[in-house]
Design an enzyme around this catalytic site. Structure first.
Site, PDB file in Angstrom:
ATOM      1  N   SER A 243     -34.135 -24.204  50.849  1.00 14.93           N
ATOM      2  CA  SER A 243     -34.712 -23.881  49.537  1.00 14.93           C
ATOM      3  C   SER A 243     -33.643 -23.264  48.641  1.00 14.93           C
ATOM      4  O   SER A 243     -32.899 -22.393  49.084  1.00 14.93           O
ATOM      5  CB  SER A 243     -35.870 -22.877  49.675  1.00 14.93           C
ATOM      6  OG  SER A 243     -36.867 -23.422  50.467  1.00 14.93           O
TER       7      SER A 243
ATOM      8  N   GLY B  99     -33.825 -23.928  56.064  1.00 12.78           N
ATOM      9  CA  GLY B  99     -33.468 -22.933  55.058  1.00 12.78           C
ATOM     10  C   GLY B  99     -32.757 -23.527  53.854  1.00 12.78           C
ATOM     11  O   GLY B  99     -31.812 -22.954  53.332  1.00 12.78           O
TER      12      GLY B  99
ATOM     13  N   GLU C  95     -39.052 -16.008  58.201  1.00  9.46           N
ATOM     14  CA  GLU C  95     -40.013 -17.102  58.168  1.00  9.46           C
ATOM     15  C   GLU C  95     -40.999 -16.952  59.299  1.00  9.46           C
ATOM     16  O   GLU C  95     -40.601 -16.741  60.448  1.00  9.46           O
ATOM     17  CB  GLU C  95     -39.303 -18.460  58.305  1.00  9.46           C
ATOM     18  CG  GLU C  95     -40.268 -19.645  58.102  1.00  9.46           C
ATOM     19  CD  GLU C  95     -39.622 -20.983  58.443  1.00  9.46           C
ATOM     20  OE1 GLU C  95     -38.959 -21.086  59.485  1.00  9.46           O
ATOM     21  OE2 GLU C  95     -39.814 -21.924  57.651  1.00  9.46           O
TER      22      GLU C  95
ATOM     23  N   ASP D   1     -36.819 -23.170  69.322  1.00  8.56           N
ATOM     24  CA  ASP D   1     -35.807 -22.329  68.687  1.00  8.56           C
ATOM     25  C   ASP D   1     -35.585 -21.082  69.531  1.00  8.56           C
ATOM     26  O   ASP D   1     -36.266 -20.077  69.362  1.00  8.56           O
ATOM     27  CB  ASP D   1     -36.237 -21.968  67.269  1.00  8.56           C
ATOM     28  CG  ASP D   1     -35.265 -20.989  66.623  1.00  8.56           C
ATOM     29  OD1 ASP D   1     -34.229 -20.673  67.266  1.00  8.56           O
ATOM     30  OD2 ASP D   1     -35.534 -20.536  65.497  1.00  8.56           O
TER      31      ASP D   1
ATOM     32  N   SER E 127     -46.037 -25.124  61.798  1.00  6.30           N
ATOM     33  CA  SER E 127     -45.456 -23.960  62.468  1.00  6.30           C
ATOM     34  C   SER E 127     -46.536 -23.324  63.332  1.00  6.30           C
ATOM     35  O   SER E 127     -47.705 -23.710  63.279  1.00  6.30           O
ATOM     36  CB  SER E 127     -44.969 -22.951  61.422  1.00  6.30           C
ATOM     37  OG  SER E 127     -46.086 -22.404  60.737  1.00  6.30           O
TER      38      SER E 127
ATOM     39  N   HIS F 193     -40.245 -24.286  64.352  1.00  9.88           N
ATOM     40  CA  HIS F 193     -39.712 -23.199  65.206  1.00  9.88           C
ATOM     41  C   HIS F 193     -40.635 -22.706  66.314  1.00  9.88           C
ATOM     42  O   HIS F 193     -41.749 -22.258  66.036  1.00  9.88           O
ATOM     43  CB  HIS F 193     -39.402 -21.957  64.355  1.00  9.88           C
ATOM     44  CG  HIS F 193     -38.286 -22.154  63.399  1.00  9.88           C
ATOM     45  ND1 HIS F 193     -36.986 -21.884  63.699  1.00  9.88           N
ATOM     46  CD2 HIS F 193     -38.297 -22.624  62.122  1.00  9.88           C
ATOM     47  CE1 HIS F 193     -36.215 -22.157  62.651  1.00  9.88           C
ATOM     48  NE2 HIS F 193     -36.987 -22.615  61.681  1.00  9.88           N
TER      49      HIS F 193
END
Ligand code: ZN
Length: 388
Positions: free
Chosen positions: A265, A263, A179, A141, A61, A107
């Site tokens: 998790s 997402g 995030e 994104d 990231s 992202h």
């Protein structure tokens, strides 16, 4: 054909990446993309792939790039430089693990485009030298922007990426939660579900440019682990996107679109299975491996607490040294071992465990250091063909 016959080990880009993800889509499995912020976590992801015979994605990231660069570096290009450094690490070490590794960046919102530009510049430099990009794949994104702008900016970047056969992942609709500094905790719940029309609009525009792209469509996904709220995960919605596109395209394929899952998790095994059945070829894993990494260290500290309170002195004697307990190679390794086991759980859930029997090279058979640089240009191609 089995995957090892189609895709070579090492970092995969271009046609090999397309072959890998097509194989995943056609055979009903997905590849875990582990967020890595250090050489330690990247090694753990690759070691897990070797141990459990699976392809793997390593993703960085913007914040992960900054961390890899070193928190002490305040330069505006630190995120790109750190992402490049991580990629060079993976490029050097991946051949030793004998499994396919996809290098991906996570992202990138509009305000982070300078980071994206930095990584693509590195891809272009690497491409000039080695005939392939540094990264396999990047994510844009722009889901916070109006759809029209989102798609237009993606299309613009995609034109540049296809020249190097780099995969583009884009997001439409919003992933909830928080995030890496982007907070979507208070967004209108209906916006957390992307419509088939939205997904098809992306497909229509990007497929005019190239075929190496995937879509992160929101289906109630939330980043991080939260207590259940009003939004439910509805992976069956992804099937509707595929059906809509199939009809529009008059396609033979039931799953014309490459989808990805963010997402995830805390999702149930069934939810993940439904997502994969509906064309999800990649799932992001960050929170769960973060916890595992920490938990490995936590358990080590709990177990060896009395050996970790000073350089000298433990239950076996007041003058006994503790170096073999506080050496970072000991406790960081405990974190890695726990992460490796958690990676296996993801590989199992995504049904990619066992899909690629690791082709670990004969000891000493690789070039003196990791990767063999590809020669470019006509002279280089002749040299390559002759094995020089
Ligand atoms: Zn995400």
């Amino acid at each position: 054909m089995s995957l090892p016959d189609i895709v070579p080990p090492g970092v995969v880009t271009g046609d090999n990446l397309l072959a890998l993800l097509t194989h995943a889509k056609d055979n009903g499995y997905a590849i875990p993309a582990f967020n890595c912020t250090s050489s330690s976590t990247a090694n753990a992801a690759m070691e897990a792939a070797r141990k459990f015979n699976s392809p793997v994605m390593i993703q960085v990231s913007n914040g992960g790039g900054a961390f890899y660069a070193g928190k002490g570096i305040k330069d505006p290009n630190n995120c790109a430089a750190g992402a490049v450094a991580l990629a060079m690490h993976v490029r050097t070490m991946a051949p030793y693990y004998g499994i396919p590794v996809v290098l991906h960046s996570d992202h990138c919102a509009k305000k982070l485009l300078p980071w994206f530009d930095g990584m693509i510049a590195a891809d272009e430099e690497y491409f000039k030298q080695y005939g392939e990009p540094l990264y396999s794949s990047h994510m844009l994104d722009l889901s916070e922007e109006p759809d029209e702008d989102n798609i237009a900016i993606c299309a613009q970047y995609f034109e540049r990426l296809v020249k190097m056969k780099i995969w583009l992942e884009m997001e439409i609709g919003i992933t909830g939660g928080e995030e890496d500094g982007v907070n979507n905790e208070d967004v209108d719940p209906e916006k957390l579900y992307t419509s088939p029309e939205q997904v098809y609009a992306v497909y229509e525009r990007l497929s005019k440019i190239g075929n190496m792209f995937s879509i992160a469509a929101a289906f109630g996904n939330v980043h991080g682990v939260y207590k259940p709220g009003n939004v439910t995960l509805q992976p069956e919605r992804l099937g509707k996107h595929q059906a809509y596109a199939k009809e529009k395209l008059g396609s033979d394929s039931d799953k014309p679109i490459f989808l990805v899952m963010h997402g995830g998790s805390g999702s149930t095994d069934d939810e993940i299975k439904t997502a994969v059945e509906n064309g999800v070829v990649k799932m992001n894993i960050d929170t769960d491996t973060q916890w595992a990494y920490w938990n490995g260290l936590r358990e080590f500290e709990k177990d060896k607490h009395d050996y970790l309170q000073g350089q000298i002195g433990n239950p076996t004697g007041a003058d006994k040294p503790n170096k073999k307990f506080y050496d970072p190679r000991v406790w960081v390794r405990k974190a890695e071992e726990a992460m490796i086991e958690r990676c296996a759980t993801s590989m199992e859930k995504l049904l990619c465990k066992g899909k690629y029997e690791a082709k670990v090279p004969e000891p000493g058979s690789l070039p003196l250091y990791g990767f063999k640089p590809k020669a470019t240009g006509p002279v280089g191609m002749v040299k390559d063909a002759l094995g020089l």
